[in-house]
Design a protein around this motif. Structure first.
Motif, PDB file in Angstrom:
ATOM      1  N   GLU A 353       0.834  -1.214   0.000  1.00  0.00           N
ATOM      2  CA  GLU A 353       0.000   0.000   0.000  1.00  0.00           C
ATOM      3  C   GLU A 353       0.862   1.253   0.000  1.00  0.00           C
ATOM      4  OE1 GLU A 353      -3.459   2.116   2.789  1.00  0.00           O
ATOM      5  OE2 GLU A 353      -2.775   0.081   3.233  1.00  0.00           O
ATOM      6  N   LEU A 354       1.917   1.258   0.829  1.00  0.00           N
ATOM      7  CA  LEU A 354       2.810   2.415   0.898  1.00  0.00           C
ATOM      8  C   LEU A 354       3.513   2.661  -0.428  1.00  0.00           C
ATOM      9  CD1 LEU A 354       4.503   1.935   4.396  1.00  0.00           C
ATOM     10  CD2 LEU A 354       2.747   3.612   3.792  1.00  0.00           C
ATOM     11  N   VAL A 355       3.988   1.582  -1.064  1.00  0.00           N
ATOM     12  CA  VAL A 355       4.694   1.712  -2.333  1.00  0.00           C
ATOM     13  C   VAL A 355       3.763   2.235  -3.413  1.00  0.00           C
ATOM     14  CG1 VAL A 355       5.831   0.433  -4.185  1.00  0.00           C
ATOM     15  CG2 VAL A 355       6.457  -0.009  -1.812  1.00  0.00           C
ATOM     16  N   GLU A 356       2.563   1.704  -3.481  1.00  0.00           N
ATOM     17  CA  GLU A 356       1.606   2.168  -4.497  1.00  0.00           C
ATOM     18  C   GLU A 356       1.257   3.639  -4.288  1.00  0.00           C
ATOM     19  OE1 GLU A 356      -0.715  -1.972  -5.655  1.00  0.00           O
ATOM     20  OE2 GLU A 356      -1.541  -0.695  -4.065  1.00  0.00           O
ATOM     21  N   GLU A 357       1.106   4.045  -3.033  1.00  0.00           N
ATOM     22  CA  GLU A 357       0.809   5.454  -2.748  1.00  0.00           C
ATOM     23  C   GLU A 357       1.993   6.341  -3.135  1.00  0.00           C
ATOM     24  OE1 GLU A 357      -0.138   5.622   1.368  1.00  0.00           O
ATOM     25  OE2 GLU A 357      -2.178   4.825   1.117  1.00  0.00           O
ATOM     26  N   LYS A 358       3.193   5.894  -2.807  1.00  0.00           N
ATOM     27  CA  LYS A 358       4.388   6.683  -3.136  1.00  0.00           C
ATOM     28  C   LYS A 358       4.578   6.773  -4.642  1.00  0.00           C
ATOM     29  CE  LYS A 358       8.110   8.957  -2.077  1.00  0.00           C
ATOM     30  NZ  LYS A 358       8.028  10.284  -1.427  1.00  0.00           N
ATOM     31  N   ALA A 359       4.342   5.669  -5.351  1.00  0.00           N
ATOM     32  CA  ALA A 359       4.488   5.679  -6.808  1.00  0.00           C
ATOM     33  C   ALA A 359       3.504   6.658  -7.437  1.00  0.00           C
ATOM     34  CB  ALA A 359       4.263   4.278  -7.363  1.00  0.00           C
ATOM     35  N   ALA A 360       2.264   6.663  -6.939  1.00  0.00           N
ATOM     36  CA  ALA A 360       1.248   7.593  -7.454  1.00  0.00           C
ATOM     37  C   ALA A 360       1.652   9.036  -7.171  1.00  0.00           C
ATOM     38  CB  ALA A 360      -0.105   7.275  -6.834  1.00  0.00           C
ATOM     39  N   GLU A 361       2.223   9.264  -5.995  1.00  0.00           N
ATOM     40  CA  GLU A 361       2.667  10.612  -5.618  1.00  0.00           C
ATOM     41  C   GLU A 361       3.792  11.097  -6.531  1.00  0.00           C
ATOM     42  OE1 GLU A 361       5.380  12.367  -2.023  1.00  0.00           O
ATOM     43  OE2 GLU A 361       3.813  10.932  -1.472  1.00  0.00           O
ATOM     44  N   ILE A 362       4.762  10.228  -6.779  1.00  0.00           N
ATOM     45  CA  ILE A 362       5.890  10.588  -7.641  1.00  0.00           C
ATOM     46  C   ILE A 362       5.411  10.839  -9.067  1.00  0.00           C
ATOM     47  CG2 ILE A 362       8.028   9.732  -8.684  1.00  0.00           C
ATOM     48  CD1 ILE A 362       8.520   8.184  -6.070  1.00  0.00           C
ATOM     49  N   ALA A 363       4.529   9.962  -9.561  1.00  0.00           N
ATOM     50  CA  ALA A 363       4.016  10.102 -10.927  1.00  0.00           C
ATOM     51  C   ALA A 363       3.222  11.401 -11.083  1.00  0.00           C
ATOM     52  CB  ALA A 363       3.144   8.903 -11.285  1.00  0.00           C
ATOM     53  N   ALA A 364       2.421  11.758 -10.069  1.00  0.00           N
ATOM     54  CA  ALA A 364       1.624  12.986 -10.133  1.00  0.00           C
ATOM     55  C   ALA A 364       2.534  14.216 -10.128  1.00  0.00           C
ATOM     56  CB  ALA A 364       0.654  13.035  -8.958  1.00  0.00           C
ATOM     57  N   ALA A 365       3.576  14.172  -9.311  1.00  0.00           N
ATOM     58  CA  ALA A 365       4.512  15.295  -9.252  1.00  0.00           C
ATOM     59  C   ALA A 365       5.243  15.465 -10.583  1.00  0.00           C
ATOM     60  CB  ALA A 365       5.516  15.079  -8.125  1.00  0.00           C
ATOM     61  N   LYS A 366       5.615  14.340 -11.193  1.00  0.00           N
ATOM     62  CA  LYS A 366       6.292  14.394 -12.489  1.00  0.00           C
ATOM     63  C   LYS A 366       5.357  14.954 -13.559  1.00  0.00           C
ATOM     64  CE  LYS A 366       9.056  11.696 -15.760  1.00  0.00           C
ATOM     65  NZ  LYS A 366       8.411  12.300 -16.943  1.00  0.00           N
ATOM     66  N   ALA A 367       4.094  14.543 -13.540  1.00  0.00           N
ATOM     67  CA  ALA A 367       3.126  15.030 -14.523  1.00  0.00           C
ATOM     68  C   ALA A 367       2.928  16.539 -14.377  1.00  0.00           C
ATOM     69  CB  ALA A 367       1.794  14.300 -14.348  1.00  0.00           C
ATOM     70  N   THR A 368       2.891  17.002 -13.144  1.00  0.00           N
ATOM     71  CA  THR A 368       2.735  18.441 -12.894  1.00  0.00           C
ATOM     72  C   THR A 368       3.945  19.210 -13.409  1.00  0.00           C
ATOM     73  OG1 THR A 368       1.382  18.025 -10.930  1.00  0.00           O
ATOM     74  CG2 THR A 368       2.417  20.198 -11.112  1.00  0.00           C
ATOM     75  N   GLU A 369       5.141  18.671 -13.152  1.00  0.00           N
ATOM     76  CA  GLU A 369       6.369  19.332 -13.595  1.00  0.00           C
ATOM     77  C   GLU A 369       6.471  19.338 -15.119  1.00  0.00           C
ATOM     78  OE1 GLU A 369       9.896  21.388 -13.480  1.00  0.00           O
ATOM     79  OE2 GLU A 369       8.450  21.003 -11.871  1.00  0.00           O
ATOM     80  N   ASP A 370       6.077  18.215 -15.741  1.00  0.00           N
ATOM     81  CA  ASP A 370       6.101  18.150 -17.207  1.00  0.00           C
ATOM     82  C   ASP A 370       5.140  19.160 -17.818  1.00  0.00           C
ATOM     83  OD1 ASP A 370       7.960  16.151 -17.056  1.00  0.00           O
ATOM     84  OD2 ASP A 370       6.549  14.512 -17.437  1.00  0.00           O
ATOM     85  N   ALA A 371       3.965  19.298 -17.208  1.00  0.00           N
ATOM     86  CA  ALA A 371       2.968  20.243 -17.712  1.00  0.00           C
ATOM     87  C   ALA A 371       3.473  21.681 -17.545  1.00  0.00           C
ATOM     88  CB  ALA A 371       1.648  20.059 -16.950  1.00  0.00           C
ATOM     89  N   LYS A 372       4.147  21.924 -16.434  1.00  0.00           N
ATOM     90  CA  LYS A 372       4.703  23.255 -16.180  1.00  0.00           C
ATOM     91  C   LYS A 372       5.760  23.606 -17.225  1.00  0.00           C
ATOM     92  CE  LYS A 372       7.088  25.947 -12.614  1.00  0.00           C
ATOM     93  NZ  LYS A 372       7.665  25.896 -11.231  1.00  0.00           N
ATOM     94  N   GLN A 373       6.630  22.646 -17.505  1.00  0.00           N
ATOM     95  CA  GLN A 373       7.691  22.885 -18.492  1.00  0.00           C
ATOM     96  C   GLN A 373       7.110  23.065 -19.887  1.00  0.00           C
ATOM     97  OE1 GLN A 373      10.554  19.740 -18.164  1.00  0.00           O
ATOM     98  NE2 GLN A 373      11.312  20.397 -16.160  1.00  0.00           N
ATOM     99  N   ALA A 374       6.058  22.305 -20.199  1.00  0.00           N
ATOM    100  CA  ALA A 374       5.419  22.428 -21.514  1.00  0.00           C
ATOM    101  C   ALA A 374       4.779  23.812 -21.668  1.00  0.00           C
ATOM    102  CB  ALA A 374       4.367  21.343 -21.683  1.00  0.00           C
ATOM    103  N   ALA A 375       4.214  24.335 -20.582  1.00  0.00           N
ATOM    104  CA  ALA A 375       3.559  25.646 -20.633  1.00  0.00           C
ATOM    105  C   ALA A 375       4.572  26.767 -20.808  1.00  0.00           C
ATOM    106  CB  ALA A 375       2.754  25.862 -19.358  1.00  0.00           C
ATOM    107  N   GLU A 376       5.772  26.543 -20.272  1.00  0.00           N
ATOM    108  CA  GLU A 376       6.819  27.570 -20.403  1.00  0.00           C
ATOM    109  C   GLU A 376       7.424  27.582 -21.793  1.00  0.00           C
ATOM    110  OE1 GLU A 376       9.543  26.517 -17.339  1.00  0.00           O
ATOM    111  OE2 GLU A 376       8.319  27.310 -15.726  1.00  0.00           O
TER     112      GLU A 376
END
Length: 376
Positions: A353-376
């Motif tokens: 459960e902890l690993v799945e939650e952490k993986a989702a957290e990391i993936a969401a943060a990466k998606a946000t950062e990718d979207a930010k870079q794409a917008a710039e």
């Protein structure tokens, strides 16, 4: 928690080509390949095997095309899978042309076996017309007669001479979308040949120890040979050749790359070999976690240590950690810090459960950062 290797590997500079949409060479990630072992004319079985390899994280898959029935099935296979397909061609040049027409992303050939220069020219034309790259596949077990007569036996010089001789055929036709392999089942022979070839040219290199053996022995041989080459910066794409299912080759290939810090995918488990101090059954726990966490693609680290001797130190360098404790309660670490305890009976499900939650957290943060870079 990101891990910084003590020493960064400096990769050899090579030209970049493409196998379908997958870049090989240059600054592209080192790709992991495997090969099907189903009859290629059985499209359904071959597709199913490729899909299992895809779930394991394969980048490129090779299929053998020894006859017309195989190349006829190739069109359906290419259409139904998500990774580029390399058609393995050994003798008949028409199979290469048919494979290119069927949608193969790459043709694995030995130009010396295809026949006359006119036939090689036809294969190159088909590759160019259909957007195929080519792999020149030199093997110690099938060197040309004139090289065996010259050198007496397969050696690094013979493998390299064969590779560059074949490369010259393609370059004379102004075709440069090719990579080279110089494989041998002998680790020392293969490594020496790749080292010499790497110094002699800038062509992208497909590395492997051919016919390495079964699951355990083949993994060991491949890890020694490929690890030596990769550590020296040699290799743009690889296959671990095992007498095992293709997905096992993919798992080992990824583990080699992850061990050297060259690519990261899924959960990297750091675990102790276990001893009398262990607070829980480390071997069974790790085996279960490897199986239950195989679906995770997001890179993260997990330490599973049976006691407190090395556990806290290992946990400092992992995203999640568990250290065995007394009274059937074990310490859980988050980002290197003690966080809470868990009962042994609940530990495995809790870790998952902890690993799945952490993986989702990391993936969401990466998606946000990718979207930010794409917008710039």
């Amino acid at each position: 928690m990101s891990y910084r290797p003590y020493q960064q590997i400096l990769r050899r500079k090579s030209r970049q080509i493409h196998v379908g949409k997958v870049p090989v060479g240059g600054d592209a990630p080192i790709t992991v390949q495997t090969m099907t072992n189903t009859p290629t004319e059985d499209a359904a079985a071959t597709i199913a095997q490729i899909r299992r390899a895809e779930l394991a994280g394969v980048d490129i898959v090779r299929v053998s095309c020894p006859d017309e029935a195989s190349t006829a099935a190739l069109k359906e296979i290419v259409h139904e899978v998500n990774v580029p397909i390399v058609a393995d061609i050994h003798f008949h040049y028409k199979r290469a042309i048919e494979a290119a027409e069927a949608g193969a992303a790459c043709l694995r050939i030995n130009p010396g076996n295809i026949g006359s220069k006119d036939r090689v020219k036809e294969v190159v034309k088909a590759a160019r017309d259909h957007g195929c790259s080519i792999r020149i596949g030199v093997n110690a077990g099938s060197l040309e007669r004139h090289l065996l007569e010259k050198y007496g036996e397969p050696n690094p010089e013979a493998l390299v001479e064969s590779a560059l001789w074949h490369a010259a055929h393609l370059q004379e036709l102004d075709f440069h979308e090719f990579k080279i392999s110089v494989k041998a089942s002998d680790v020392f022979l293969a490594v020496a040949a790749y080292q010499q070839l790497a110094e002699a040219c800038d062509h992208p290199l497909h590395i492997g120890i051919t016919e390495a053996g079964g699951k355990r022995t083949g993994t060991v041989k491949s890890s020694i040979g490929l690890g030596s080459l990769l550590w020296a910066g040699i290799g743009d794409t690889l296959r671990v050749s095992l007498s095992a299912e293709p997905e096992e080759e993919v798992h080992v290939g990824w583990d080699i790359l992850k061990s050297l810090g060259l690519r990261h995918r899924g959960v990297k488990i750091i675990s102790c070999p276990s001893c009398a101090r262990q607070g829980f059954n480390v071997i069974e726990t790790v085996a279960t976690l490897e199986e239950r966490l195989a679906h995770i693609e997001t890179p993260l680290t997990l330490s599973i240590i049976g006691c407190v001797v090395n556990g806290p130190g290992e946990a400092l360098m992992t995203d999640i950690g568990v250290t065995g404790g007394g009274n059937n309660r074990h310490m859980v670490y988050h980002a290197g810090r003690t966080d809470h305890t868990v009962a042994g009976t609940d530990m495995i499900e809790h870790i998952i459960e902890l690993v799945e939650e952490k993986a989702a957290e990391i993936a969401a943060a990466k998606a946000t950062e990718d979207a930010k870079q794409a917008a710039e």
